[in-house]
Design a protein around this motif. Structure first.
Motif, PDB file in Angstrom:
ATOM      1  N   SER A  70     -47.502  10.836  75.231  1.00  0.00           N
ATOM      2  CA  SER A  70     -46.171  10.541  75.765  1.00  0.00           C
ATOM      3  C   SER A  70     -45.728  11.739  76.599  1.00  0.00           C
ATOM      4  O   SER A  70     -46.452  12.718  76.738  1.00  0.00           O
ATOM      5  N   ILE A  71     -44.513  11.670  77.114  1.00  0.00           N
ATOM      6  CA  ILE A  71     -44.039  12.760  77.964  1.00  0.00           C
ATOM      7  C   ILE A  71     -43.616  13.949  77.101  1.00  0.00           C
ATOM      8  O   ILE A  71     -43.259  13.795  75.935  1.00  0.00           O
ATOM      9  N   SER A  72     -43.630  15.097  77.698  1.00  0.00           N
ATOM     10  CA  SER A  72     -43.241  16.305  76.971  1.00  0.00           C
ATOM     11  C   SER A  72     -41.718  16.377  76.854  1.00  0.00           C
ATOM     12  O   SER A  72     -40.985  15.690  77.572  1.00  0.00           O
ATOM     13  N   ARG A  73     -41.259  17.209  75.967  1.00  0.00           N
ATOM     14  CA  ARG A  73     -39.820  17.392  75.774  1.00  0.00           C
ATOM     15  C   ARG A  73     -39.168  17.917  77.053  1.00  0.00           C
ATOM     16  O   ARG A  73     -38.104  17.463  77.447  1.00  0.00           O
ATOM     17  N   GLN A  78     -35.451  16.971  81.631  1.00  0.00           N
ATOM     18  CA  GLN A  78     -35.167  17.167  83.057  1.00  0.00           C
ATOM     19  C   GLN A  78     -34.255  16.070  83.595  1.00  0.00           C
ATOM     20  O   GLN A  78     -33.471  16.304  84.506  1.00  0.00           O
ATOM     21  N   ASN A  79     -34.336  14.876  83.058  1.00  0.00           N
ATOM     22  CA  ASN A  79     -33.544  13.741  83.531  1.00  0.00           C
ATOM     23  C   ASN A  79     -32.197  13.624  82.832  1.00  0.00           C
ATOM     24  O   ASN A  79     -31.413  12.739  83.164  1.00  0.00           O
ATOM     25  N   ALA A  80     -31.935  14.485  81.884  1.00  0.00           N
ATOM     26  CA  ALA A  80     -30.689  14.389  81.121  1.00  0.00           C
ATOM     27  C   ALA A  80     -29.526  14.954  81.927  1.00  0.00           C
ATOM     28  O   ALA A  80     -29.655  15.998  82.566  1.00  0.00           O
ATOM     29  N   PRO A  81     -28.359  14.293  81.881  1.00  0.00           N
ATOM     30  CA  PRO A  81     -27.196  14.846  82.575  1.00  0.00           C
ATOM     31  C   PRO A  81     -26.721  16.142  81.927  1.00  0.00           C
ATOM     32  O   PRO A  81     -26.208  17.023  82.605  1.00  0.00           O
ATOM     33  N   ASP A  85     -31.937  23.718  75.421  1.00  0.00           N
ATOM     34  CA  ASP A  85     -33.388  23.938  75.433  1.00  0.00           C
ATOM     35  C   ASP A  85     -34.173  22.848  74.707  1.00  0.00           C
ATOM     36  O   ASP A  85     -35.319  22.586  75.032  1.00  0.00           O
ATOM     37  N   GLN A  86     -33.561  22.230  73.689  1.00  0.00           N
ATOM     38  CA  GLN A  86     -34.315  21.292  72.857  1.00  0.00           C
ATOM     39  C   GLN A  86     -33.730  19.882  72.770  1.00  0.00           C
ATOM     40  O   GLN A  86     -34.447  18.944  72.438  1.00  0.00           O
ATOM     41  N   TYR A  87     -32.434  19.713  73.044  1.00  0.00           N
ATOM     42  CA  TYR A  87     -31.786  18.435  72.757  1.00  0.00           C
ATOM     43  C   TYR A  87     -30.970  17.913  73.924  1.00  0.00           C
ATOM     44  O   TYR A  87     -30.508  18.673  74.770  1.00  0.00           O
ATOM     45  N   PHE A  88     -30.751  16.591  73.917  1.00  0.00           N
ATOM     46  CA  PHE A  88     -29.789  15.984  74.828  1.00  0.00           C
ATOM     47  C   PHE A  88     -28.395  16.315  74.312  1.00  0.00           C
ATOM     48  O   PHE A  88     -28.142  16.290  73.118  1.00  0.00           O
ATOM     49  N   LYS A  89     -27.469  16.608  75.208  1.00  0.00           N
ATOM     50  CA  LYS A  89     -26.081  16.801  74.824  1.00  0.00           C
ATOM     51  C   LYS A  89     -25.327  15.511  75.136  1.00  0.00           C
ATOM     52  O   LYS A  89     -25.450  14.969  76.230  1.00  0.00           O
ATOM     53  N   VAL A  90     -24.577  15.039  74.145  1.00  0.00           N
ATOM     54  CA  VAL A  90     -23.806  13.816  74.316  1.00  0.00           C
ATOM     55  C   VAL A  90     -22.362  14.080  73.949  1.00  0.00           C
ATOM     56  O   VAL A  90     -22.068  15.012  73.170  1.00  0.00           O
ATOM     57  N   PRO A  91     -21.428  13.279  74.450  1.00  0.00           N
ATOM     58  CA  PRO A  91     -20.035  13.484  74.079  1.00  0.00           C
ATOM     59  C   PRO A  91     -19.806  13.207  72.595  1.00  0.00           C
ATOM     60  O   PRO A  91     -20.469  12.345  71.997  1.00  0.00           O
ATOM     61  N   LYS A  92     -18.862  13.921  72.036  1.00  0.00           N
ATOM     62  CA  LYS A  92     -18.539  13.740  70.618  1.00  0.00           C
ATOM     63  C   LYS A  92     -17.855  12.388  70.456  1.00  0.00           C
ATOM     64  O   LYS A  92     -16.957  12.025  71.213  1.00  0.00           O
TER      65      LYS A  92
END
Length: 96
Positions: A70-73, A78-81, A85-92
């Motif tokens: 699969s794709i790397s982390r 890279q495509n995340a808004p 370094d390790q996680y997607f950030k999402v609104p609370k």
């Protein structure tokens, strides 16, 4: 079994629905037709008829469980808004 206004009202309460008097009458008639159909089915002789467990002869058609590339982390992030370094950030979404 007879479907009456009390039964329709009880089912409406249990399902948290509200019916107008016209809808209640229509539902009562529909339920009565369904129950009559099921009662008619129960009169059939099913001796010697094997129960139908599956619609096809296939059973437990599963794919082999294997590891696939699969794709790397880094590529995924890279495509995340917003990311660190390790996680997607999402609104609370949960407020305390």
């Amino acid at each position: 079994m007879e479907v009456n206004d009390a039964l329709v009202q009880q089912l409406a309460t249990l399902s948290r629905l509200e019916f107008s008097p016209e809808e209640s009458t229509a539902i009562q008639q529909d339920l009565q037709r369904m129950i009559t159909f099921v009662e008619k089915l129960s009169t059939l002789d099913t001796t010697g008829v094997a129960p139908l467990l599956h619609m096809t002869e296939d059973a437990n058609v599963l794919r082999e469980d294997k590891v696939v590339p699969s794709i790397s982390r880094e590529t995924a992030l890279q495509n995340a808004p917003a990311a660190n370094d390790q996680y997607f950030k999402v609104p609370k979404v949960i407020k305390k």
